[in-house]
Design a protein around this motif. Sequence first.
Motif, PDB file in Angstrom:
ATOM      1  N   MET A   1     -20.632 -11.607  15.650  1.00  0.00           N
ATOM      2  CA  MET A   1     -21.160 -12.133  17.018  1.00  0.00           C
ATOM      3  C   MET A   1     -20.377 -13.055  17.871  1.00  0.00           C
ATOM      4  SD  MET A   1     -24.974 -13.383  16.177  1.00  0.00           S
ATOM      5  CE  MET A   1     -26.314 -12.135  16.247  1.00  0.00           C
ATOM      6  N   GLN A   2     -20.314 -12.724  19.382  1.00  0.00           N
ATOM      7  CA  GLN A   2     -19.264 -13.359  19.876  1.00  0.00           C
ATOM      8  C   GLN A   2     -20.078 -13.716  21.322  1.00  0.00           C
ATOM      9  OE1 GLN A   2     -15.926 -11.082  20.607  1.00  0.00           O
ATOM     10  NE2 GLN A   2     -16.928  -9.556  21.775  1.00  0.00           N
ATOM     11  N   VAL A   3     -19.634 -14.692  21.915  1.00  0.00           N
ATOM     12  CA  VAL A   3     -19.919 -15.087  23.463  1.00  0.00           C
ATOM     13  C   VAL A   3     -18.895 -15.794  23.808  1.00  0.00           C
ATOM     14  CG1 VAL A   3     -21.304 -16.701  24.795  1.00  0.00           C
ATOM     15  CG2 VAL A   3     -22.402 -15.712  22.741  1.00  0.00           C
ATOM     16  N   THR A   4     -18.032 -15.029  24.746  1.00  0.00           N
ATOM     17  CA  THR A   4     -16.789 -15.428  25.251  1.00  0.00           C
ATOM     18  C   THR A   4     -16.330 -15.182  26.322  1.00  0.00           C
ATOM     19  OG1 THR A   4     -14.670 -15.485  24.317  1.00  0.00           O
ATOM     20  CG2 THR A   4     -15.544 -13.264  24.247  1.00  0.00           C
ATOM     21  N   ASP A   5     -14.984 -15.622  26.997  1.00  0.00           N
ATOM     22  CA  ASP A   5     -14.824 -15.076  28.047  1.00  0.00           C
ATOM     23  C   ASP A   5     -13.126 -14.389  27.899  1.00  0.00           C
ATOM     24  OD1 ASP A   5     -13.075 -17.406  27.538  1.00  0.00           O
ATOM     25  OD2 ASP A   5     -13.614 -18.353  29.268  1.00  0.00           O
ATOM     26  N   GLU A   6     -12.527 -14.385  28.884  1.00  0.00           N
ATOM     27  CA  GLU A   6     -11.269 -13.523  28.852  1.00  0.00           C
ATOM     28  C   GLU A   6     -10.303 -14.512  28.097  1.00  0.00           C
ATOM     29  OE1 GLU A   6      -8.781 -10.754  28.189  1.00  0.00           O
ATOM     30  OE2 GLU A   6     -10.664 -10.465  29.114  1.00  0.00           O
ATOM     31  N   VAL A   7     -10.344 -15.850  28.096  1.00  0.00           N
ATOM     32  CA  VAL A   7      -9.400 -16.675  27.504  1.00  0.00           C
ATOM     33  C   VAL A   7      -9.813 -16.658  25.963  1.00  0.00           C
ATOM     34  CG1 VAL A   7      -8.598 -18.995  27.257  1.00  0.00           C
ATOM     35  CG2 VAL A   7      -8.871 -18.192  29.481  1.00  0.00           C
ATOM     36  N   GLY A   8     -11.011 -16.706  25.681  1.00  0.00           N
ATOM     37  CA  GLY A   8     -11.284 -16.694  24.252  1.00  0.00           C
ATOM     38  C   GLY A   8     -10.883 -15.517  23.567  1.00  0.00           C
ATOM     39  N   ARG A   9     -10.977 -14.273  24.313  1.00  0.00           N
ATOM     40  CA  ARG A   9     -10.707 -13.066  23.700  1.00  0.00           C
ATOM     41  C   ARG A   9      -9.251 -13.001  23.423  1.00  0.00           C
ATOM     42  NH1 ARG A   9     -13.909 -11.519  27.758  1.00  0.00           N
ATOM     43  NH2 ARG A   9     -15.648 -10.646  27.050  1.00  0.00           N
ATOM     44  N   ARG A  10      -8.614 -13.220  24.396  1.00  0.00           N
ATOM     45  CA  ARG A  10      -7.005 -13.721  24.410  1.00  0.00           C
ATOM     46  C   ARG A  10      -6.596 -14.652  23.375  1.00  0.00           C
ATOM     47  NH1 ARG A  10      -2.590 -10.771  24.358  1.00  0.00           N
ATOM     48  NH2 ARG A  10      -0.860 -11.966  25.318  1.00  0.00           N
ATOM     49  N   LEU A  11      -7.360 -15.476  23.006  1.00  0.00           N
ATOM     50  CA  LEU A  11      -7.069 -16.507  22.006  1.00  0.00           C
ATOM     51  C   LEU A  11      -7.349 -15.641  20.554  1.00  0.00           C
ATOM     52  CD1 LEU A  11      -8.422 -19.905  23.129  1.00  0.00           C
ATOM     53  CD2 LEU A  11      -6.161 -19.308  23.070  1.00  0.00           C
ATOM     54  N   ALA A  12      -8.088 -15.052  20.500  1.00  0.00           N
ATOM     55  CA  ALA A  12      -8.583 -14.265  19.259  1.00  0.00           C
ATOM     56  C   ALA A  12      -7.535 -13.220  18.937  1.00  0.00           C
ATOM     57  CB  ALA A  12      -9.951 -13.696  19.229  1.00  0.00           C
ATOM     58  N   ASP A  13      -7.031 -12.533  19.818  1.00  0.00           N
ATOM     59  CA  ASP A  13      -6.037 -11.547  19.707  1.00  0.00           C
ATOM     60  C   ASP A  13      -4.786 -12.015  19.348  1.00  0.00           C
ATOM     61  OD1 ASP A  13      -5.285  -8.622  20.175  1.00  0.00           O
ATOM     62  OD2 ASP A  13      -4.051  -9.229  21.795  1.00  0.00           O
ATOM     63  N   LEU A  14      -4.411 -13.325  20.159  1.00  0.00           N
ATOM     64  CA  LEU A  14      -2.981 -13.977  19.814  1.00  0.00           C
ATOM     65  C   LEU A  14      -2.768 -14.434  18.173  1.00  0.00           C
ATOM     66  CD1 LEU A  14      -2.556 -16.187  22.884  1.00  0.00           C
ATOM     67  CD2 LEU A  14      -1.362 -14.324  22.180  1.00  0.00           C
ATOM     68  N   GLN A  15      -4.140 -14.860  17.884  1.00  0.00           N
ATOM     69  CA  GLN A  15      -4.282 -15.236  16.421  1.00  0.00           C
ATOM     70  C   GLN A  15      -3.989 -14.118  15.326  1.00  0.00           C
ATOM     71  OE1 GLN A  15      -6.678 -19.208  15.595  1.00  0.00           O
ATOM     72  NE2 GLN A  15      -7.598 -18.427  17.501  1.00  0.00           N
ATOM     73  N   LEU A  16      -4.814 -12.922  15.628  1.00  0.00           N
ATOM     74  CA  LEU A  16      -4.656 -11.650  15.046  1.00  0.00           C
ATOM     75  C   LEU A  16      -3.127 -11.195  15.068  1.00  0.00           C
ATOM     76  CD1 LEU A  16      -5.941  -9.501  13.183  1.00  0.00           C
ATOM     77  CD2 LEU A  16      -6.654  -8.493  15.386  1.00  0.00           C
ATOM     78  N   THR A  17      -2.542 -11.222  16.161  1.00  0.00           N
ATOM     79  CA  THR A  17      -1.170 -10.741  16.703  1.00  0.00           C
ATOM     80  C   THR A  17      -0.102 -11.543  15.518  1.00  0.00           C
ATOM     81  OG1 THR A  17      -1.832  -9.670  18.657  1.00  0.00           O
ATOM     82  CG2 THR A  17       0.720 -10.016  18.102  1.00  0.00           C
ATOM     83  N   PHE A  18      -0.118 -12.913  15.899  1.00  0.00           N
ATOM     84  CA  PHE A  18       0.651 -13.740  15.157  1.00  0.00           C
ATOM     85  C   PHE A  18       0.536 -14.076  13.886  1.00  0.00           C
ATOM     86  CE2 PHE A  18       1.269 -15.546  19.663  1.00  0.00           C
ATOM     87  CZ  PHE A  18       2.209 -14.672  20.183  1.00  0.00           C
ATOM     88  N   GLY A  19      -0.913 -14.043  13.428  1.00  0.00           N
ATOM     89  CA  GLY A  19      -1.112 -14.360  11.974  1.00  0.00           C
ATOM     90  C   GLY A  19      -1.296 -15.674  11.940  1.00  0.00           C
ATOM     91  N   GLU A  20      -1.223 -16.569  12.816  1.00  0.00           N
ATOM     92  CA  GLU A  20      -1.276 -17.911  12.720  1.00  0.00           C
ATOM     93  C   GLU A  20      -2.220 -18.724  13.998  1.00  0.00           C
ATOM     94  OE1 GLU A  20       2.693 -19.300  13.303  1.00  0.00           O
ATOM     95  OE2 GLU A  20       2.295 -19.483  15.560  1.00  0.00           O
TER      96      GLU A  20
END
Length: 196
Positions: A1-20
């Motif tokens: 489940m998620q409730v988010t905005d574009e910054v939140g989506r970007r943060l999740a993507d960055l963590q997945l991409t960088f692995g940190e």
Amino acid sequence: MQVTDEVGRRLADLQLTFGEGPLLDASVTGGPVLASDLADAESASRWPAFAPAASAAGAAAVFAFPLVIGAIRAGVLGLYRTRPGPLSDFQLGDALVFADTATMLLLDAQDGATGAAARGAGPGGQPAGLAARRAEVDQATGMLTEQLGVSITDAFVRLRAYAYVNDIQLADVARDIVARRLRLFPDPDLPLGDKT
């Protein structure tokens, strides 16, 4: 489940991409991770790729709370804000209550997930499309194991590295690989590795 905005989506993507990042750390440790200033030396040292990219995406502080009951880990509640600073005691207390409530809601949603498709949600009540995006990343990783002749771990590292170096979201790179618009080639300077 998620409730988010574009910054939140970007943060999740960055963590997945960088692995940190804080959400990954909270998931691994099972405890809260409170990064009150992403521009400070501690954050830069702990997450050298994530911290500056998260700041550039609009987050100055990130707070991650694992959604855990006993040995059951349901996910992580991630919060961010646009200015640095720690959570007040009251805000921290609220966040912990929200995390506990979210955990219970997620576990309850699993029990009632059979009707989720009729409501337009994905598996387990997750937002429609989330499972498909994650599946594309998994499918692209699998395709890279064959194309590159490497393990699944190495294939995922290559996928993330390509996204990072080219400043492209991981889901977009995966979509291009699955659609066969993008093909990565083995690095001639590295051993091929074992297939898994």
